[in-house]
Design a protein around this motif. Structure first.
Motif, PDB file in Angstrom:
ATOM      1  N   ASP A 167      48.562  41.254  45.714  1.00 18.67           N
ATOM      2  CA  ASP A 167      47.418  41.291  46.117  1.00 18.67           C
ATOM      3  C   ASP A 167      46.715  41.235  47.881  1.00 18.67           C
ATOM      4  N   PRO A 168      46.115  41.506  48.738  1.00 14.99           N
ATOM      5  CA  PRO A 168      46.298  41.723  50.401  1.00 14.99           C
ATOM      6  C   PRO A 168      45.203  40.087  50.482  1.00 14.99           C
ATOM      7  N   VAL A 169      44.852  39.977  49.368  1.00 15.84           N
ATOM      8  CA  VAL A 169      44.684  38.262  49.812  1.00 15.84           C
ATOM      9  C   VAL A 169      45.620  37.681  49.529  1.00 15.84           C
ATOM     10  N   GLU A 170      46.267  37.805  48.466  1.00 14.02           N
ATOM     11  CA  GLU A 170      47.108  36.720  48.306  1.00 14.02           C
ATOM     12  C   GLU A 170      48.495  36.157  48.624  1.00 14.02           C
ATOM     13  N   GLY A 171      48.851  37.609  49.817  1.00 11.18           N
ATOM     14  CA  GLY A 171      49.864  38.563  50.361  1.00 11.18           C
ATOM     15  C   GLY A 171      49.660  37.913  51.356  1.00 11.18           C
TER      16      GLY A 171
END
Length: 270
Positions: A21-25
């Motif tokens: 997801d955007p946070v992890e990516g």
């Protein structure tokens, strides 16, 4: 959506395939590019302690910048009085393949094959390109350099440096079922050169993965792009590495795993 897609990808029974997801990516690419934000907590991956005559070198990750050559050397210096060394790799999910050479030179010595890897383009190549040594993490370009080499040399054999010096003290490696990727690789290489492995079978997640930025901002896909084989040409993906001395307590982050391993190592020291 991320969870749903990732669960579907898991059905492929293939390591290094996941949607972030955007946070992890965004956090992953900051680590890869070595540009962590002020909110990113980068815990040191290497630490050392003494238990009697046993020196324990704890390595939680092979991901740069969590692990660096400087950090490894500082930790090793704290174990100068140890008669035997235990490398504790429990829970190590891997990282940059070339970073394992910071440690494994002590165990296996100079000019030893660490692994071979091939991309799809390398399947038609008969003789591998030989890379000896490791990248200097001080230049903040290891991850990029490793990817560039894989792209330019689709069939590569990685070796320790010709000037490497083997530590004459006995070494043991402690692993568990969360040891994967380059941790799998470290365990396989150490064992194939005669270092005793303790614990339980490793994860067996040894495809070389690469992270790709997607059109949607922040989202990233990790996908396998490289086949990796141990020094003796063995496949570790989906198989794992079976320890020489099994310690059942090490399964699923069980208690007393380290204590049991220290007992085995201490017996060797005496």
């Amino acid at each position: 959506m991320t969870t749903l897609i990732t669960n579907q990808l898991k059905k492929l029974s293939m390591s290094h395939v996941r949607l972030l997801d955007p946070v992890e990516g965004e956090k992953l690419f900051r680590l890869i590019e070595q540009k962590p934000s002020s909110t990113d907590k980068i815990a040191p991956a290497v630490s050392a302690q003494m238990k009697g005559e046993v020196g324990i070198l704890r390595v939680k990750s092979f991901l740069i910048p969590q692990i660096t050559r400087v950090a490894v050397e500082q930790a090793k210096a704290q174990l100068s009085n140890a008669k035997v060394i235990l490398l504790d790799l429990r829970g190590n999910g891997g990282g940059a393949g070339s970073s394992i050479s910071y440690l494994i030179e002590d165990l296996i010595g100079p000019d030893k094959v660490l692994w071979t890897d091939r991309t799809r383009d390398g399947l038609a190549i008969k003789q591998p390109y030989i890379f000896q040594g490791y990248f200097d993490d001080a230049i903040n370009a290891q991850a990029e350099a490793e990817i560039k080499l894989s792209n330019e040399k689709p069939y590569t054999q990685w070796r320790t440096r010709s000037q490497a010096k083997k530590d004459p003290r006995p070494h043991f490696v402690l692993v568990d079922d969360r040891c994967g990727s380059s941790c799998d690789l470290f365990a396989a290489a150490a064992q194939e050169y005669g270092v005793k492995l303790l614990g339980v079978r490793t994860m067996g997640a040894l495809y070389g993965g690469e992270a790709f930025k997607l059109r949607w901002q922040g989202f990233a896909l990790i996908a396998p792009t490289i086949q990796v084989a141990s020094p003796k040409g063995n496949t570790i993906e989906g198989v794992g590495v079976q320890p020489d001395i099994e310690i059942p307590e090490c399964k699923s982050s069980g208690k007393n795993c380290l204590e049991k391993a220290i007992e085995v190592v201490a017996a060797d020291a005496t």
